[in-house]
Design an enzyme around this catalytic site. Structure first.
Site, PDB file in Angstrom:
ATOM      1  N   CYS A   1       0.819  -1.207   0.000  1.00  0.00           N
ATOM      2  CA  CYS A   1       0.000   0.000   0.000  1.00  0.00           C
ATOM      3  C   CYS A   1       0.859   1.265   0.000  1.00  0.00           C
ATOM      4  CB  CYS A   1      -0.874   0.060   1.253  1.00  0.00           C
ATOM      5  SG  CYS A   1      -1.886  -1.362   1.466  1.00  0.00           S
TER       6      CYS A   1
ATOM      7  N   GLU B   1       6.776  -0.729  12.114  1.00  0.00           N
ATOM      8  CA  GLU B   1       5.611  -1.600  11.879  1.00  0.00           C
ATOM      9  C   GLU B   1       6.089  -2.915  11.275  1.00  0.00           C
ATOM     10  OE1 GLU B   1       4.254  -2.522   8.942  1.00  0.00           O
ATOM     11  OE2 GLU B   1       5.241  -1.242   7.468  1.00  0.00           O
TER      12      GLU B   1
ATOM     13  N   GLN C   1       6.330  -8.637   3.842  1.00  0.00           N
ATOM     14  CA  GLN C   1       6.081  -8.267   2.440  1.00  0.00           C
ATOM     15  C   GLN C   1       7.356  -8.368   1.608  1.00  0.00           C
ATOM     16  OE1 GLN C   1       4.423  -4.637   3.683  1.00  0.00           O
ATOM     17  NE2 GLN C   1       2.305  -5.256   3.356  1.00  0.00           N
TER      18      GLN C   1
ATOM     19  N   GLY D   1      -4.404   0.780   5.320  1.00  0.00           N
ATOM     20  CA  GLY D   1      -2.954   0.784   5.533  1.00  0.00           C
ATOM     21  C   GLY D   1      -2.533  -0.267   6.535  1.00  0.00           C
TER      22      GLY D   1
END
Lengths: 273, 422
Positions: B51, B115, B121, B192
């Site tokens: 994102c 985060e 990812q 998000g």
């Protein structure tokens, strides 16, 4: 009456200790301080109760007929409600915001002459008990609501300013404070209404009219209106939180204003208060 | 071979641009990888598309030309005028590119520093490229290293705790506003990563209802399903706010999506029931003036950060500790990558020397008659001479010297090794 005076003094001393522990509790978080505070308050309350019963029995009527007795009984009502809230909700720091108020009334009572004059004929009525007890309990509920309102404003200031130091972690949540403020007013308001109605019936008995627009009555009606608005606006327009807290504090100030200003000046037909 | 990265993130590009450039879904990602690898300059490629960022890591022959080709590719693949890309895209080469992927994987480049999703990812993106055989020795090493660096940063610093504690701070505040979170509902504006994490935390703390309003409706549905909530069209979010006690916003829009006046109207509809708004977006998506309204509590990332840690020195120390780790690892990787280039030179040099020896011995044995023993002795002597002769230059090349590039170039020229470097 030495016996009465002694129990009053002991009670005042315990209340003072309770207030001291409660204020110390603000500066540091310990387990022992709240316990000491409650213990002292219970003891003070016990002696205070003895004092009130003793005065009542020796006088032969409810002992709230002069400023000394009135302020003392008001403090008693506040402690009573404080214990109820403490038991029911266990709110952090409630004592720190309530006991100084209650002690202040007790101390004013201490300064006022305790002498028992014979009951003026105008007060000899079956309405005396109903009117005064409801009025005091209602006012005590409003006083607590104002105290909780102050707690709300303090806590909201922490959340709004995003500065979460100080008492933020120990104060109750905004929701709980608002809720208790609301409940106290919903309890206090009907009692206040009963006090006003019984008072005006009594006034009709004594003076031949329900209302004579003397200052004490006018102030009572102003306070009644303010608390009526607090309840009504919450219900209709959702005036909660900060606005409710501010209005509650304003309402309580009118009560204090009437109480102190008028009672101590001894003016009007509403002779003793 | 050189490493370059072409990409854009939440800082360089608005959400509209990011959404257009995203390789959403495995099909499009595979198509993108294949098209990228088909460019003449590109040897290996890994595409990370989330994102908040779209990045292409590549090993290339010559960065300048590669960047030109990649730009053309992005413009044509996503059908976007090249002029629009110039502001959004960044290109890094060599050391800077290596540091960049290390920082990305370690979540130092994230919207909310620390985060945790980004590492997963990166892993996924690498695995995907690996499966599609889009990577080679350099990308494999780079991505594996990035992942291990991120793990090091996570275990050796408190950076990762940061994001968790931001979610925790949000829960702590919500408790001080609502007391009990049971029966309260959350509205997720945008999908998000950080909002997702915070929402998960709220769920584990008793929140019962969750509504997702995302610009891309499908993604919103996906997230809503994961939380057992429901999705609504993004345009309807103001309606939803009337019934939501907590609003988590991370739309990544370039401007305010919620103005003071909007919230004023919503609060009337809500009968002034309190609402806790958390704006995680960078730049902010909610008018800060909203906090001035009664019973509205607005916190942005910085506010929550302030809640998490009043001691800014401590946090700074953790972040710079992480940067130190990364700087050290970048150096190690660079050294390895550079040694990769000396290996072919050394091999070529050695082969050439051995080949010459072999050829000469062949010729000698062909002309004259030696018995087995003599042949063996001669072979041995020649081999020893060759070894002794090539040892010093080989050792010099293997050494970590500053002038290694120069030495290598010299050696290739002197011994005419430029035939085939690989």
């Amino acid at each position: 009456m030495p016996m009465g005076a002694i129990t009053f003094d002991i009670s005042l001393a315990f209340y003072f200790c309770a207030m001291l522990f409660a204020l110390l509790d603000l500066s540091r978080s310990t387990k022992i301080l709240p316990r000491l505070m409650l213990m002292s308050a219970y003891l003070g309350f016990g002696f205070h109760t003895i004092y009130i019963f003793y005065s009542g029995f020796s006088a032969g009527h409810v002992p709230f007929v002069n400023p000394h007795q009135a302020t003392s009984f008001f403090a008693w009502c506040m402690f009573l409600l404080f214990f109820v809230l403490e038991y029911r909700y266990k709110l952090g720091l409630l004592g720190s915001f309530i006991t100084p108020f209650a002690f202040a009334f007790m101390f004013i009572s201490f300064l006022l002459p305790a002498g028992m004059s014979p009951l003026p004929p105008i007060l000899r009525s079956q309405w005396l008990g109903v009117h005064t007890i409801f009025a005091f309990l209602a006012n005590a509920a409003f006083a607590m609501a104002a105290g909780v309102g102050v707690m709300y404003l303090v806590q909201e200031h922490y959340v709004k300013s995003k500065n979460l130091g100080g008492l933020f972690a120990r104060l109750p949540s905004l929701h709980v404070l608002d809720e208790i403020n609301y409940r106290l007013i919903t309890i206090g308001f009907p009692m206040f209404t009963v006090a006003i109605i019984s008072g005006s019936i009594w006034a009709d008995d004594a003076w031949g009219s329900y209302i004579s627009w003397e200052p004490r009555q006018v102030w009572a009606i102003i306070s009644w209106l303010i608390f009526g608005i607090v309840l009504h606006a919450r219900f209709l327009a959702g005036w909660r939180g900060r606005r409710a807290a501010l209005l509650t504090i304003l309402g309580f100030l009118t009560i204090i204003g009437a109480f102190a200003g008028l009672a101590l000046l001894h003016k009007g037909q509403h002779v003793f208060l | 071979m050189r490493i370059i990265v072409a990409g854009l993130n939440h800082k360089s590009a608005d959400v509209e641009v990011r959404e257009k450039l995203a390789f959403s879904g495995p099909d499009r990602l595979e198509k993108g990888l294949r098209a990228l690898r088909a460019l003449p300059q590109i040897r290996e490629a890994v595409i990370i598309s989330t994102c908040n960022r779209v990045e292409m890591y590549m090993s290339v022959e010559e960065p300048g030309e590669a960047i030109r080709q990649v730009k053309r590719f992005i413009s044509s693949f996503h059908d976007i005028p090249a002029g629009l890309l110039d502001k959004a895209l960044y290109f890094y080469e060599d050391t800077v590119a290596v540091r960049h992927i290390f920082r990305v994987a370690s979540s130092l480049d994230s919207m909310v520093v620390g985060e945790p999703q980004i590492l997963g990812q990166v892993k996924e993106a690498f695995q995907f490229a690996l499966d599609k055989k889009a990577t080679g020795v350099l990308m494999n090493r780079l991505m594996k290293k990035a992942i291990s660096v991120a793990k090091r940063v996570r275990t050796e610093t408190k950076v990762a705790e940061n994001a968790v504690s931001i979610s925790f701070a949000a829960v702590q505040l919500a408790r001080k506003i609502f007391n009990d979170l049971a029966g309260k509902s959350v509205l997720l504006l945008g999908a998000g990563e950080m909002a997702e994490l915070a929402a998960r935390y709220l769920m584990t703390n008793g929140i019962s209802a969750i509504v997702v309003a995302n610009r891309t409706f499908e993604r919103g549905c996906e997230l809503a399903r994961a939380f057992g909530g429901r999705a609504v069209e993004f345009d309807l979010f103001k309606e939803e706010m009337i019934h939501s006690d907590i609003v988590l916003c991370s739309t990544g829009a370039p401007d305010y999506v919620l103005l003071k006046q909007d919230v004023h109207e919503i609060m009337k509809e809500r009968k002034q029931r309190p609402v806790f708004i958390i704006d995680i977006s960078v730049p902010r998506n909610i008018d800060p003036g909203v906090n001035g309204l009664g019973n509205v509590y607005l916190y942005n990332v910085d506010d929550l950060q302030g809640v998490v840690d009043n001691n800014r020195d401590e946090r700074g120390r953790e972040a710079s500790k992480a940067e130190d780790i990364i700087a050290g690892e970048v150096e190690v990787f660079e050294r390895w990558a550079a040694s990769l280039e000396t290996v072919p030179t050394i091999v070529a040099f050695r082969q050439k020397a051995l080949q010459i020896g072999e050829d000469e011995l062949e010729r000698l044995f062909h002309k004259s008659a030696f018995d087995e023993k003599e042949q063996e002795a001669i072979r041995h002597a020649v081999s020893a001479v060759i070894s002794k002769l090539i040892h010093p230059p080989t050792a010099a090349l293997k050494e970590d010297a500053e002038d290694r590039d120069m030495l290598m170039a010299l050696m290739r020229k002197l011994y005419d090794l430029n035939g085939d470097p690989e």
